[in-house]
Design a protein around this motif. Structure first.
Motif, short mmCIF file in Angstrom:
data_model
loop_
_atom_site.label_atom_id
_atom_site.label_comp_id
_atom_site.label_asym_id
_atom_site.label_seq_id
_atom_site.Cartn_x
_atom_site.Cartn_y
_atom_site.Cartn_z
N TYR A 135 0.84 -1.19 0.00
CA TYR A 135 0.00 0.00 0.00
C TYR A 135 0.88 1.25 0.00
O TYR A 135 1.76 1.38 0.85
N GLN A 136 0.62 2.14 -0.93
CA GLN A 136 1.26 3.45 -0.92
C GLN A 136 0.29 4.41 -0.24
O GLN A 136 -0.78 4.71 -0.78
N LEU A 137 0.64 4.88 0.95
CA LEU A 137 -0.26 5.73 1.73
C LEU A 137 -0.03 7.20 1.42
O LEU A 137 1.04 7.60 0.94
N ARG A 138 -1.04 7.99 1.73
CA ARG A 138 -0.90 9.44 1.64
C ARG A 138 0.07 9.90 2.74
O ARG A 138 -0.04 9.46 3.88
N PRO A 139 1.01 10.78 2.41
CA PRO A 139 1.95 11.25 3.43
C PRO A 139 1.22 11.81 4.65
O PRO A 139 0.24 12.55 4.52
N GLY A 140 1.70 11.45 5.82
CA GLY A 140 1.12 11.93 7.06
C GLY A 140 0.04 11.04 7.64
O GLY A 140 -0.53 11.37 8.68
N THR A 141 -0.23 9.87 7.02
CA THR A 141 -1.34 9.03 7.48
C THR A 141 -0.88 7.70 8.08
O THR A 141 -1.71 6.85 8.38
N MET A 142 0.42 7.52 8.26
CA MET A 142 0.92 6.22 8.72
C MET A 142 0.39 5.86 10.11
O MET A 142 0.04 4.70 10.38
N ILE A 143 0.34 6.84 11.01
CA ILE A 143 -0.12 6.55 12.37
C ILE A 143 -1.60 6.20 12.36
O ILE A 143 -2.05 5.29 13.09
N GLU A 144 -2.38 6.88 11.54
CA GLU A 144 -3.79 6.51 11.41
C GLU A 144 -3.94 5.06 10.94
O GLU A 144 -4.75 4.30 11.47
N TRP A 145 -3.15 4.71 9.94
CA TRP A 145 -3.17 3.33 9.43
C TRP A 145 -2.85 2.36 10.56
O TRP A 145 -3.54 1.35 10.74
N GLY A 146 -1.80 2.66 11.30
CA GLY A 146 -1.41 1.79 12.40
C GLY A 146 -2.48 1.66 13.47
O GLY A 146 -2.70 0.58 14.02
N ASN A 147 -3.16 2.76 13.78
CA ASN A 147 -4.21 2.71 14.80
C ASN A 147 -5.34 1.78 14.40
O ASN A 147 -5.85 1.01 15.24
N TYR A 148 -5.75 1.81 13.14
CA TYR A 148 -6.83 0.93 12.69
C TYR A 148 -6.36 -0.52 12.60
O TYR A 148 -7.08 -1.45 13.01
N TRP A 149 -5.14 -0.74 12.09
CA TRP A 149 -4.68 -2.11 11.90
C TRP A 149 -4.26 -2.77 13.20
O TRP A 149 -4.22 -4.00 13.29
N ALA A 150 -3.97 -2.00 14.22
CA ALA A 150 -3.69 -2.60 15.53
C ALA A 150 -4.91 -3.37 16.03
O ALA A 150 -4.77 -4.38 16.73
N ARG A 151 -6.09 -2.90 15.66
CA ARG A 151 -7.32 -3.62 16.01
C ARG A 151 -7.66 -4.68 14.95
O ARG A 151 -8.13 -5.78 15.28
N ALA A 152 -7.40 -4.35 13.69
CA ALA A 152 -7.79 -5.25 12.60
C ALA A 152 -7.01 -6.55 12.61
O ALA A 152 -7.54 -7.60 12.25
N ILE A 153 -5.74 -6.50 13.04
CA ILE A 153 -4.93 -7.70 12.96
C ILE A 153 -5.48 -8.81 13.85
O ILE A 153 -5.30 -10.00 13.57
N GLU A 154 -6.17 -8.45 14.92
CA GLU A 154 -6.79 -9.46 15.78
C GLU A 154 -7.88 -10.22 15.02
O GLU A 154 -8.10 -11.41 15.26
N ILE A 155 -8.56 -9.53 14.11
CA ILE A 155 -9.59 -10.18 13.30
C ILE A 155 -8.95 -11.11 12.28
O ILE A 155 -9.43 -12.22 12.05
N ARG A 156 -7.84 -10.68 11.69
CA ARG A 156 -7.23 -11.41 10.58
C ARG A 156 -6.26 -12.50 11.02
O ARG A 156 -5.64 -13.15 10.18
N GLN A 157 -6.08 -12.72 12.31
CA GLN A 157 -5.19 -13.79 12.76
C GLN A 157 -5.95 -15.05 13.17
O GLN A 157 -5.35 -15.99 13.68
N LYS A 158 -7.25 -15.07 12.92
CA LYS A 158 -8.06 -16.22 13.34
C LYS A 158 -7.59 -17.52 12.71
O LYS A 158 -7.60 -18.58 13.32
N ASN A 159 -7.15 -17.45 11.45
CA ASN A 159 -6.70 -18.65 10.74
C ASN A 159 -5.18 -18.70 10.61
O ASN A 159 -4.66 -19.45 9.78
N HIS A 160 -4.49 -17.88 11.38
CA HIS A 160 -3.02 -17.86 11.39
C HIS A 160 -2.45 -17.51 10.02
O HIS A 160 -1.35 -17.96 9.66
N GLU A 161 -3.18 -16.69 9.28
CA GLU A 161 -2.70 -16.33 7.94
C GLU A 161 -1.73 -15.15 7.95
O GLU A 161 -1.01 -14.92 6.99
#
Length: 282
Positions: free
Chosen positions: A188-214
């Motif tokens: 993903y090429q993000l808009r400059p200045g948005t990396m922390i926002e991305w991290g804040n959302y994915w810190a929660r999302a990764i718990e959803i996406r680890q259910k199958n250990h993928e």
């Protein structure tokens, strides 16, 4: 469609003007606008709020206890040379990985199956950060086998590029896993200045996406193309990938993550990759 969009913009601006006339508080009107989920693009103009940063996003998002640095390499190989290139890598790269004098590890090495064709992708980890990287580079300059490898490799390549990466603190560290698997590298090429926002959302999302250990690893760039994120996933096959990704939509919170992170992206790309024979990630 265009007329309907313009009507919504005019309606929103009228509401803002009304809010200014009544109590001068635009934020009250903005919150009312955000309730219209169908106006997702219009909502993103107002909802997204980037606070002034007091620290580099690398300090906020990266793992501090490991001090690992990663290098990802993309090698575009002449089609007629791909088999010879793979054999060359299998002969040389594992010896560097196994040598205790080199503070680096070959995390994984692949050929792209779907995406850019005739491409090899290598992911290295340097335990000790930039000093470890410098130590490895200095030693490789004295390694005759590696210098011969680079000479032969140069005859087989059309182009190459690399990036230096840090790993997100909320992702697991990539570890060897048995196969056979296919791997997906989503970049993903993000808009400059948005990396922390991305991290804040994915810190929660990764718990959803680890259910199958993928989930294998998540990284963001430090040198090379900046504001680039790489997510690495493992699946048994393309059908299991499809099933796993569809199942995520049935879990609470995944739709919200997608909804709020899509406006942060300028460009995105997916590669399906097959491990080389000597890859630690099988």
């Amino acid at each position: 469609m265009a007329t309907r969009v313009l009507q919504r913009v005019k309606s929103g601006l009228r509401q803002i003007r009304t809010g200014l006339q009544t109590n001068g508080q635009v934020t009250v009107v903005i919150r009312s606008l955000s309730g219209y989920r169908e106006d997702s693009w219009f909502k993103s103009l107002f909802v997204r709020k980037v606070d002034p940063r007091k620290d580099a996003h690398s300090n906020v998002l990266a793992k501090k206890e490991d001090n690992n640095l990663y290098k990802i390499q993309f090698h575009n190989v002449k089609p007629q040379c791909l088999d010879d290139y793979n054999q060359l890598c299998e002969d040389v790269l594992p010896s560097i990985h196994a040598d205790p004098d080199y503070p680096c590890e070959l995390v994984g090495t692949w050929n792209t199956w779907y995406g850019e064709q005739d491409q090899a992708v290598h992911l290295w980890r340097y335990r000790g950060g930039y000093p470890a990287l410098t130590e490895v580079m200095n030693k490789l300059r004295q390694n005759k086998e590696f210098l011969e490898y680079r000479k032969e490799r140069g005859k087989m390549l059309l182009s190459r590029r690399n990036q230096l990466l840090l790993e997100f603190s909320f992702w697991n560290e990539p570890v060897p896993r048995p196969g056979p698997n296919i791997y997906e590298l989503r970049s993903y090429q993000l808009r400059p200045g948005t990396m922390i926002e991305w991290g804040n959302y994915w810190a929660r999302a990764i718990e959803i996406r680890q259910k199958n250990h993928e989930a294998v690893g998540g990284f963001f760039s430090q040198i090379g193309s900046l504001y680039t994120v790489h997510h690495l996933w493992a699946y048994k096959d393309l059908q299991s990938r499809e099933d796993t990704r569809n199942a995520a939509w049935q879990r609470e919170g995944w739709d919200e993550v997608v909804y709020y992170t899509v406006p942060l992206i300028q460009h995105m790309e997916s590669r399906i990759m097959i491990p080389m024979k000597t890859s630690p990630l099988k």
